[in-house]
Design an enzyme around this catalytic site. Structure first.
Site, PDB file in Angstrom:
ATOM      1  N   CYS A  55     130.469  10.259  49.139  1.00  8.71           N
ATOM      2  CA  CYS A  55     131.320   9.215  49.750  1.00  8.71           C
ATOM      3  C   CYS A  55     131.930   8.314  48.679  1.00  8.71           C
ATOM      4  CB  CYS A  55     130.564   8.382  50.776  1.00  8.71           C
ATOM      5  SG  CYS A  55     130.058   9.326  52.195  1.00  8.71           S
TER       6      CYS A  55
ATOM      7  N   HIS B 194     131.487   2.981  47.402  1.00  8.81           N
ATOM      8  CA  HIS B 194     131.299   3.915  48.522  1.00  8.81           C
ATOM      9  C   HIS B 194     132.514   3.764  49.439  1.00  8.81           C
ATOM     10  CE1 HIS B 194     129.466   5.355  52.303  1.00  8.81           C
ATOM     11  NE2 HIS B 194     128.518   5.910  51.565  1.00  8.81           N
TER      12      HIS B 194
HETATM   13  N1  PLP Z   1     127.269   1.552  50.583  1.00  6.15           N
HETATM   14  C1  PLP Z   1     126.517   2.293  49.762  1.00  6.15           C
HETATM   15  C2  PLP Z   1     126.396   1.903  48.331  1.00  6.15           C
HETATM   16  C3  PLP Z   1     125.830   3.408  50.251  1.00  6.15           C
HETATM   17  O1  PLP Z   1     125.082   4.134  49.428  1.00  6.15           O
HETATM   18  C4  PLP Z   1     125.955   3.727  51.615  1.00  6.15           C
HETATM   19  C5  PLP Z   1     125.295   4.936  52.154  1.00  6.15           C
HETATM   20  O2  PLP Z   1     124.999   5.864  51.443  1.00  6.15           O
HETATM   21  C6  PLP Z   1     126.737   2.926  52.439  1.00  6.15           C
HETATM   22  C7  PLP Z   1     127.377   1.849  51.880  1.00  6.15           C
HETATM   23  C8  PLP Z   1     126.884   3.200  53.898  1.00  6.15           C
HETATM   24  O3  PLP Z   1     125.651   3.019  54.536  1.00  6.15           O
HETATM   25  P1  PLP Z   1     125.462   3.363  56.073  1.00  6.15           P
HETATM   26  O4  PLP Z   1     125.959   4.776  56.238  1.00  6.15           O
HETATM   27  O5  PLP Z   1     123.998   3.238  56.311  1.00  6.15           O
HETATM   28  O6  PLP Z   1     126.281   2.386  56.845  1.00  6.15           O
END
Ligand code: PLP
Length: 414
Positions: free
Chosen positions: A372, A131
């Site tokens: 993302c 991500h």
């Molecule tokens: N990492 C992963 C694997 C995710 O799926 C997400 C959100 O979709 C994030 C990080 C970021 O999460 P947050 O936006 O809640 O900080």
């Protein structure tokens, strides 16, 4: 939910659905079918009630107050920390730091541990499927320090190439930062094995648990990760709060993140003495209401039973995969052997966004786009996918509606 439903071996999805008020609403004149759970999950009434109860019953700032409301709020806030500690099997409550969510947790580690320990020529390893929030903080750190970001490649099925990972590991590796479960593919990465490999080179490991903690049993001690991060809102809890787990010795040795109230023991104009763990990393007034309500979300998961939830979601995932495979022109992106919760797909000659809009017209919420994970999309030579992601309250009938809606959409768009 009735006691019988709680005790039965199989999850009673219709009883569960009654706990989530939003599932009663209609979208575009049809019952909502919510399949965007990897972005954020819906909240049970108990979580909504916990928020209302805090604001109507004992709203107060925490920790330093001696009045009743402050004591009640502090006790409720710290009770969430105790439950999180149990939920991920940390060895002490001091290892549980509340953050805004996964993104802030990763940024905290990059700007504290990273700034102190990463030097020119050092290497940080991530993977192709990360991500953006597990790419960009490391890119910034590497640019600042003259360090090198290395990337584990993946197979066409969407699995990490572990042989390549072992080749990337060297005495220069300072950190491996890896997602546990892919939000775009559903792949479950073998983090325990990867941590063992990293250990041999003396590297630390951060595990991004944003997508795993809601589906899998997490034992950070057994996994032996150095850091584990996740967000409450993907766990049936509120937005704006989350967790950084860190091994105690590491958290003690790292510099502070943000500075201000709460993270100090004593302040003079000459010098400041910082607070003990975990408060050292919790500067300012935290997200009290949402963190308190987060405990109720964890109670919901514990009461339902993670094993039951997992079994239900696995059944739905394999049913959905089989049905989707039958749709002409549709290709599933991500066919890892170990997979949970997520199905991404593309349809020949049709833009994912067009599919998303037509599904929304039928009340079906899916996510379309790059999720993302632009470098991952590039690896597959696509701009994005349509993604259906599952939760405890989804049903087989909803999957049937998805397939039917999809077939209709494809007919219209072809
Ligand atoms: N990492 C992963 C694997 C995710 O799926 C997400 C959100 O979709 C994030 C990080 C970021 O999460 P947050 O936006 O809640 O900080």
């Amino acid at each position: 939910m009735t006691q019988t439903a709680l005790l039965s071996k199989k999850l009673d999805v219709y009883a569960i659905r009654k706990l989530f008020p939003i599932l009663n609403r209609e979208v575009k004149g049809r019952p909502l079918i919510y399949l965007d759970n990897a972005a954020t999950s819906q909240k049970p009434q108990s979580v909504i009630d916990a928020l209302v109860n805090y604001y109507t019953g004992y709203n107060a700032n925490i920790h330093r107050g001696i009045h009743t409301l402050a004591e009640e709020a502090t006790a409720a806030f710290e009770a969430t920390r105790d439950l999180v500690k149990e939920f991920i099997h940390a060895s002490s409550r001091e290892e549980i730091v509340f953050t805004r969510g996964t993104t802030e947790g990763i940024n905290l580690v990059a700007s504290t541990w990273g700034r102190k320990n990463v030097k020119a020529g050092d290497e940080i390893i991530i993977s192709t499927m990360e991500h953006h929030s597990n790419i960009v903080p490391w890119q910034i750190l590497c640019e600042e320090k003259g360090a090198i970001l290395k990337v584990i490649p993946i197979s066409d099925e969407g699995e990490l190439l572990l042989d390549e990972y072992e080749k990337l590991i060297s005495p220069k590796t300072r950190l491996v930062s890896i997602m546990h479960v892919s939000n775009a593919l559903g792949t479950v990465n073998p983090v325990k094995k990867m941590i063992e490999v990293a250990r041999k080179a003396g590297a630390l490991v951060l595990v991004d648990g944003a997508q795993s903690v809601v589906h899998l049993d997490i034992d950070v001690q057994e996994m032996d990760c150095d850091f584990f991060v996740f967000s409450a809102h993907k766990l049936y809890g509120p937005t704006g709060t989350g967790v950084l787990y860190g091994k105690r010795k590491l958290l003690e040795s790292m510099p502070v993140f943000q500075a201000g109230g709460e993270m100090i023991k004593e302040v003079t104009f000459e010098k400041t003495w910082y607070n003990d763990l975990p408060y050292k990393y919790e500067a300012g007034t935290p997200n009290i209401a949402d963190t308190i309500a987060f405990k109720t979300a964890l109670d919901f998961i514990n009461n339902t039973g993670k094993e039951k939830i997992r079994k239900h979601e696995d059944e739905l995932l394999s049913y959905a995969s089989i049905q989707l495979e039958k749709v002409p022109g549709l290709k599933i992106i991500g066919k890892a052997k170990e997979k949970i919760g997520v199905i991404s797909f593309v349809v020949e000659h049709i833009h994912p966004q067009d599919i998303g809009i037509l599904l929304d017209n039928r009340g079906i919420a899916v996510r379309t786009g790059h999720h993302c994970a632009q470098p991952l999309m590039k690896r597959f030579g696509i701009s994005g996918t349509t993604r259906a992601s599952l939760a405890v309250y989804n049903t087989k009938e909803e999957i049937d509606e998805l397939i039917y809606g999809l077939q209709k959409a494809i007919k219209m768009l072809s």
